[in-house]
Design an enzyme around this catalytic site. Structure first.
Site, PDB file in Angstrom:
ATOM      1  N   ASP A 225       0.827  -1.207   0.000  1.00  0.00           N
ATOM      2  CA  ASP A 225       0.000   0.000   0.000  1.00  0.00           C
ATOM      3  C   ASP A 225       0.863   1.259   0.000  1.00  0.00           C
ATOM      4  O   ASP A 225       2.077   1.210   0.220  1.00  0.00           O
ATOM      5  CB  ASP A 225      -0.920  -0.009   1.226  1.00  0.00           C
ATOM      6  CG  ASP A 225      -2.265   0.662   0.951  1.00  0.00           C
ATOM      7  OD1 ASP A 225      -2.342   1.454  -0.005  1.00  0.00           O
ATOM      8  OD2 ASP A 225      -3.228   0.398   1.688  1.00  0.00           O
TER       9      ASP A 225
ATOM     10  N   ASP B 114     -10.113   2.365  -4.028  1.00  0.00           N
ATOM     11  CA  ASP B 114     -10.658   2.121  -2.696  1.00  0.00           C
ATOM     12  C   ASP B 114     -12.179   2.172  -2.704  1.00  0.00           C
ATOM     13  O   ASP B 114     -12.817   1.792  -1.726  1.00  0.00           O
ATOM     14  CB  ASP B 114     -10.127   3.159  -1.703  1.00  0.00           C
ATOM     15  CG  ASP B 114      -8.792   2.757  -1.115  1.00  0.00           C
ATOM     16  OD1 ASP B 114      -8.406   1.581  -1.253  1.00  0.00           O
ATOM     17  OD2 ASP B 114      -8.123   3.615  -0.516  1.00  0.00           O
TER      18      ASP B 114
END
Length: 747
Positions: free
Chosen positions: A508, A570
């Site tokens: 990430d 997301d």
């Protein structure tokens, strides 16, 4: 479609400074991939020709043609008149436009000498043809052997500044793709500064053109934007340090009449993960110049004597069959000649990620229970997301722990090894002996000020002298331009993965870059990041790596060199995801998209969409997964059926050709068809986003089938390919959010 008057112009311009000349004949056919005739050059693909030559008077490179196939001698243009302020360089099509000699359009290169001069005069010196496609030092790059690609390198030199430029043109003829990059070398005794450098510059002849790009923001990535190319400069880019959510390093130039399946289109995609610039300028003479490369505001690259700066690659693809054809060429090229992972074309495991199910709230017992419930659903890979690490500064929220990559002893008193062992001993439901795999989340490029790492090495965080260090999500960015930081990441990741049984990593990256010490830090950071990824993916080839930059923020061709899949956004709302995934597919293969079925009401939009609809949308990504607590799944009886369906379609998603049949921005009934490479199978995804009251659902015409073959639809009716493509299929939906997945098999 372009009319005949345009087609004549598109055959090519052959222009010399100050006079016209007969265009050279370069062979009678495209039987050779690269043909040179003195200082005239032809790159030939299956359906594309790229031509340019050297102006014998000035040594400048002159563009002749980039488009459909041409052969033999090409016509000369009308000699341009030289009036007003614009000199001859500004009135012609140039291959590598430099600055300061009368071309007032955007330059591809701007060099500042130690004396302050920014004038360049790069002239042709020599060229060479190389079989295959070579790698770029420290950068991701396409690859291919002599059967796949051929490379032309043209050497230029400025006699006044002693600067050399090597222009690389690699052609992958099967994909109608030209891959370009530039090396600039300082061969003089003093320092120079590269202030701007484009990987590619294309001057289109005078025509009306549109430009297509992908814009957005966090959770709103890859919205397709199309606009008319106007006189003057227009463009986009990223200054975030990464390719970013805001604009993707993809640009298409198209004829105004071009659609998904018809018309001329030129696609450009930068193989780079850092800040970039994409600019389009329609000059005073009507020519349109398109450039992609470094963001000049974040370059200012110093070259000492003997030093070289290499630009990222830019892939250019041409088709006269619309944007859909351009996309399919990108997809095939990237699957076969960019993505190095062994997983690039192999089936991906159905996964469950813990994040939206439990967020930071878990321990060893609860995470093992979650894994047991995942295996019971038929999931093959369990991923433990953020929250597993930190000792003195435990990661129980997003305000501490980043940088301290050891298991939280309060949550995992015996470390991760027994947890991984327990989970990987679980048998996946519906199988006889298949064991559940274990994956883990990391964010190696970041650090919280509340961490042992930051207290020990505050100098490792990016900062600009005395200026405050701006936090985002309570974190700072480590300076990967520093070899010590690169080594730290390589070492802790090696310790984490070595002999632990971890088979998947979600990498990430949740913020942009601020407070860089110099403009050149952005690219230095990227070179460091690429070194880290190259080392780790080479060291652990059996690990499935997924790139994730807060979803979509680094979905680019540079990352695809190292990771076969990227978290697309997301935003897991199924309605929004259709738009995001369709847009992302303009340049990037669906095989690379991570797409998960999440809980409702959706965490980002608050929208409630049926379980099956959410699953069908997620299946269009190469990596299908669940992002929820298995204990809360509604309709348990349909979960095994949907997971089995996801596994069935996955091979076609990974390796098939995508046809965007109906676009979400244009229709309430978006549809996509995936056709296997051999044409034997296809799968149709058909959605109803919002019904029209008392209105029929439109037929959807398929594409990419064999018109002479017969196809069985869902094992029932059989129709010819011609019927399915010219008439199509029609379905009805009972709910607002309706969806269908339809299988076709060739008889």
């Amino acid at each position: 479609m372009i009319g005949s008057s345009h087609a004549v112009v598109a055959l090519g311009l052959f222009t010399l400074y100050g006079h016209s000349a007969a265009a050279p004949a370069i062979g009678a056919s495209n039987s050779q991939t690269i043909v040179t005739n003195g200082t005239s050059f032809a790159l030939n693909g299956d359906n594309v020709s790229y031509r340019f030559h050297v102006n014998s008077s000035t040594g400048d490179l002159i563009s002749d043609h980039f488009g459909g196939v041409v052969s033999g001698t090409i016509p000369s243009p009308v000699e341009p008149a030289v009036n007003g302020w614009v000199g001859m360089p500004g009135r012609i099509r140039r291959e590598f436009p430099d600055q300061g000699r009368g071309d007032f359009r955007i330059p591809a290169v701007r060099i500042r000498e130690s004396a302050g001069y920014t004038v360049s005069d790069l002239q042709y010196v020599s060229h060479e043809v190389i079989e295959g496609k070579y790698a770029l030092p420290g950068l991701p790059a396409t690859f291919g052997d002599a059967q796949d690609a051929t490379t032309l390198v043209v050497h230029l030199y400025d006699n006044y500044s002693s600067v050399a430029a090597d222009l690389s043109y690699s052609i992958f003829p099967k994909y109608d793709a030209i891959v370009r990059s530039v090396n600039v070398t300082n061969q003089g005794p003093g320092n120079i500064t590269i202030e701007a450098l484009a990987s590619i510059s294309i001057d289109f002849p005078y025509e009306d053109l549109d430009m297509v790009s992908l814009r957005g923001d966090w959770a709103r990535e890859a919205n397709v934007q199309r606009s008319k190319v106007q006189y003057g400069v227009q463009g986009f880019g990223s200054s975030t340090g990464y390719s970013s959510h805001l604009h993707n390093p993809f640009l298409a130039i198209v004829d105004p009449a071009t659609t998904e399946s018809q018309g001329e289109a030129w696609g450009f995609n930068l193989v780079y993960t850092g800040s970039f610039s994409a600019q389009v300028e329609k000059g005073s003479q009507g020519f349109t110049r398109a450039l992609l490369g470094f963001n000049p505001d974040q370059l200012s690259w110093n070259l000492g004597p003997g030093e070289t700066l290499t630009s990222p690659e830019c892939v250019a693809v041409y088709s006269d069959k619309g944007l859909g054809s351009v996309s399919r060429k990108f997809h095939r090229l990237y699957r076969n000649h960019l993505m190095k992972s062994k997983f690039a074309t192999s089936d991906r495991p159905v996964l469950l990620n813990s994040w939206e199910g439990v967020y930071f709230d878990y321990n060893q017992s609860s995470i093992e229970t979650l894994a047991e419930e995942s295996a019971a659903l038929g999931v093959h890979l369990f991923v433990m997301d953020d929250g597993w690490f930190g000792d003195k500064y435990p990661r129980v929220s997003d305000n501490a722990g980043l940088g301290d990559w050891m298991p939280n002893p309060a949550r995992f008193p015996d470390g991760l090894t027994p947890v991984v062992q327990d989970i990987t001993n679980l048998t996946v439901n519906g199988t006889e002996s298949t064991k559940l795999r274990f994956g883990i989340w990391v964010e190696p490029e970041m650090v919280n000020p509340n961490s042992t790492l930051y207290h020990e090495h505050p100098e490792w965080a990016l900062h600009a002298g005395p200026y405050p260090r701006t936090e985002r999500r309570n974190q700072l960015v480590l300076n990967l331009a520093l070899p010590a930081v690169q080594d730290f990441i390589i070492d802790f990741m090696t310790n984490l993965l070595q002999d632990t049984g971890i088979s998947y990593v979600k990498w990430d990256n949740n913020r942009g870059i601020h407070e860089t010490p110099s403009p050149s830090t952005d690219h230095q950071y990227m070179l460091g990041l690429y070194r880290v990824f190259d080392t780790l993916t080479t060291r652990f080839p059996d690990v499935l790596w997924e790139g994730c930059a807060s979803g979509g923020g680094r979905f680019d061709a540079g990352m695809l060199q190292y990771v076969p899949q990227i978290w697309t956004s997301d935003n897991t709302d199924a309605i929004d995801r259709i738009t995001i995934q369709f847009g992302t597919s303009l340049a990037y293969p669906p095989s690379a998209m991570g797409a998960h079925l999440s809980a409702v009401p959706n965490a980002q939009t608050g929208r409630t969409v049926p379980f099956t609809f959410r699953a069908h949308v997620a299946m269009m990504g190469g990596s299908f997964g669940l992002e929820l607590d298995p204990a809360t799944v509604e309709g348990d009886e349909i979960v095994p059926e949907l997971l089995a369906l996801a596994e069935k379609v996955n091979p076609i998603i990974l390796n098939g050709d995508l046809y965007r049949l109906r676009l979400p921005q244009d229709s309430q009934w978006p549809a996509a068809l995936f056709v296997s490479q051999d044409g034997a199978q296809a799968v149709l995804f058909y959605f109803q986003v919002q019904p029209n009251v008392n209105h029929a659902v439109p037929w959807v015409r398929l594409q990419g089938l064999d018109p002479k073959a017969d196809y069985t639809v869902d094992g029932d009716q059989t129709y010819s390919g011609a019927t399915l493509m010219n008439l199509g299929l029609q379905y009805s939906f009972d709910t607002e959010y309706g969806s269908k997945v339809v299988f076709l098999e060739r008889q």
